[in-house]
Scaffold this active site. Sequence first.
Site, short mmCIF file in Angstrom:
data_model
loop_
_atom_site.label_atom_id
_atom_site.label_comp_id
_atom_site.label_asym_id
_atom_site.label_seq_id
_atom_site.Cartn_x
_atom_site.Cartn_y
_atom_site.Cartn_z
CB THR A 1 60.06 34.79 42.14
OG1 THR A 1 59.31 35.56 42.75
CG2 THR A 1 59.59 33.61 41.98
CB VAL B 1 63.32 41.79 46.98
CG1 VAL B 1 63.31 40.85 48.08
CG2 VAL B 1 64.65 42.60 46.87
CB CYS B 2 59.89 38.51 47.35
SG CYS B 2 58.81 37.46 47.78
CB SER B 3 56.18 38.14 44.50
OG SER B 3 55.57 39.01 45.34
#
Length: 321
Positions: free
Chosen positions: A127, A107-109
């Site tokens: 990302t 998830v995300c970074s």
Amino acid sequence: MQRRVVMVIFEGFQLLDMAGPADVFAMAALLSGEGDYQVEVTSLREGNVRAVNGIAVAVDTPLAHVTGPIDTLVVVGGWAAMELLADRELVDGIARLAGSSRRVTSVCSGALLLAEAGLLDGMRATTHWLAADELRGRYPRVEVDSDPIYVKEGQVWTSAGVTAGIDLALALVAEDHGHALARDVACALVVYLHRPGGQSQFSVPMNALPPRSEPLRELQAFIDANPADDLSVPALARHAGMSERHFSRVFTEQSGVSPGRYVELSRADAARRLLETTDHPLERVAREAGLGTPETLYRVFRRHWRISPGDYRRRFQAKES
């Protein structure tokens, strides 16, 4: 069948990256009646791990003591992830757990940690849009696409930032149990019905800034409230009491988009709301949103959301909730 979900966190992680997917899995287990998702949280050390917002999450089992098999590995994000790419204990631990997981997600970074572990080489990945250049620059073997909400490459999934983790988890539930349960989970959590991964992570309103000028802010509100009106540059300039040339320059300077671009974005958003909340035929949706014809409606939806109006309605219409 027990589906063991292991979530990897670290000091300074983004809480919603963990809490959003965790609640999706928990709600899916409750609504399915099978209780099949078992969520565990791990980090380098046991004890309290503090998120970037200051809330602490208790970790009972440190990363080194977690063993397989694992159904789904979730590596969360947060800006602190970029500072941990050189932490071999964390990166190697993620690589080890990935080897005993049926599917691997971020998830995300958290995608940067997967990439550092070599888990995204030769793959397309996404990302948070703010971390996309970092992922692209550090890991040239990863094909970075900063637009989608999530990307699936075999059994490796990556998602955009923060709330996109909820979309990712809903997609995983849909893959495991079908779209009906995913819709029920979304409704129970009062979130958008399952958005397709190819949908852009940029919502329409995010493409324009609120102007500094109060009259221009009022004009934007007028455009948003009256999509079917004459919203040509001459008409808007008259409404603002400016010459066409001066109006176009000031509007673009303060909003970050041209008047024509803003009108298209606003009309696209109006059409989106009509598709979600009414049963109007596409001809009427196009007309009331100021887009004129179903053909224009189709082109606008493909351009902004990479999905047809009909597919959008089937996925997001409010009555399905």
